[in-house]
Design an enzyme around this catalytic site. Structure first.
Site, PDB file in Angstrom:
ATOM      1  CB  THR A   8       1.557  -5.237   7.182  1.00 26.67           C
ATOM      2  OG1 THR A   8       0.846  -6.284   6.491  1.00 26.67           O
ATOM      3  CG2 THR A   8       0.719  -4.745   8.346  1.00 26.67           C
TER       4      THR A   8
ATOM      5  CB  VAL B 295      -5.414 -10.533  -0.214  1.00 26.58           C
ATOM      6  CG1 VAL B 295      -4.229 -11.390  -0.645  1.00 26.58           C
ATOM      7  CG2 VAL B 295      -6.337 -11.295   0.725  1.00 26.58           C
ATOM      8  CE  LYS B 296       1.153  -3.762   0.480  1.00 27.27           C
ATOM      9  NZ  LYS B 296       2.113  -3.352   1.508  1.00 27.27           N
ATOM     10  CB  VAL B 297      -1.687  -9.791  -4.887  1.00 22.67           C
ATOM     11  CG1 VAL B 297      -1.193 -10.674  -5.993  1.00 22.67           C
ATOM     12  CG2 VAL B 297      -2.688 -10.535  -4.011  1.00 22.67           C
TER      13      VAL B 297
END
Ligand code: E4P
Length: 219
Positions: free
Chosen positions: A27, A82-84
């Site tokens: 997402t 976790v998208k960073v």
């Protein structure tokens, strides 16, 4: 090659899972905004539905904020990644979160040097955006080729996740190059099944059989 769905739409995810073609979900803030639903509960809802990894992105842009939001996202469910975003705070956050056992997907990658840094930082996934490079008249798939070549020399343990894929050619080329994962809009996943000769062939088989006037169950 694993297929992730690039969506926050629950209906699309349910259909993809039913087809047995969805290994995970990515997402981003734009995709969640489109659903008109709250942020964290949406990531949690998707993570509960999908057996594989679900990427949820931090909204903070400073290191402390990314760490705090990263830990909260990871706390939603065991399968949350976790998208960073790329940049010094993002990659420092990746290193720190990785040391705590939190897996990160480094997003908004547009160059091989950025991918190299993400590998060194200990990212679980690197997301080079192919479609957005195509949009500015660069060949996005060249970047995938370069990243795979660079990673093949080292032991980063970072999976190459082809992002911003827009059509079946991106999928086929990614598979030829041996990318680990591709994340697809639902429309692109559906397009992979289709070929006009399949439709023509099926119509012909069925109409030929219909001329017999017999049914499937006739003895
Ligand atoms: C990746 O994880 C992103 O969510 C996504 O692939 C971006 O795609 P777009 O360039 O089509 O918005």
């Amino acid at each position: 090659m694993k297929f992730f769905l690039d969506t926050a739409d629950i209906g699309e995810i349910e259909t993809g899972l039913e087809w047995g073609m969805v290994d995970g979900v990515t997402t981003n803030p734009s995709l969640i905004a489109k659903q008109g639903k709250p942020y964290l509960p949406t990531v949690r809802e998707i993570a509960e539905l999908v057996p594989g990894p679900v990427s949820g992105e931090v909204l903070a842009t400073d290191l402390e904020g990314m760490l705090e939001q990263g830990r909260r996202l990871a706390g939603l469910a065991d399968n949350v990644v976790v998208k960073v975003p790329l940049g010094p705070p993002g990659l420092t956050a990746v290193r720190r979160l990785a040391a705590e056992g939190i897996r990160c997907n480094v997003t908004l990658c547009f160059s091989p040097s950025q991918a190299l840094l993400a590998g060194k930082a200990g990212a679980a996934y690197i997301s080079p955006f192919v479609g957005r490079l195509d949009d500015i008249a660069q060949d996005g798939m060249d970047l995938i080729r370069q990243v795979i070549a660079i990673y093949s020399h080292y032991d980063f343990g970072t999976e190459v996740l082809v992002a911003s894929a827009r059509h079946p050619v991106h999928v086929v080329l990614s598979a030829e190059m041996g990318a680990d994962v591709i994340t697809l809009p639902f429309k692109t996943l559906s397009q992979l099944y289709r070929h006009p000769l399949t439709d023509i062939g099926l119509n012909q088989f069925l109409s030929d059989w219909e001329t017999t006037g017999r049914s499937f169950d006739d003895e």
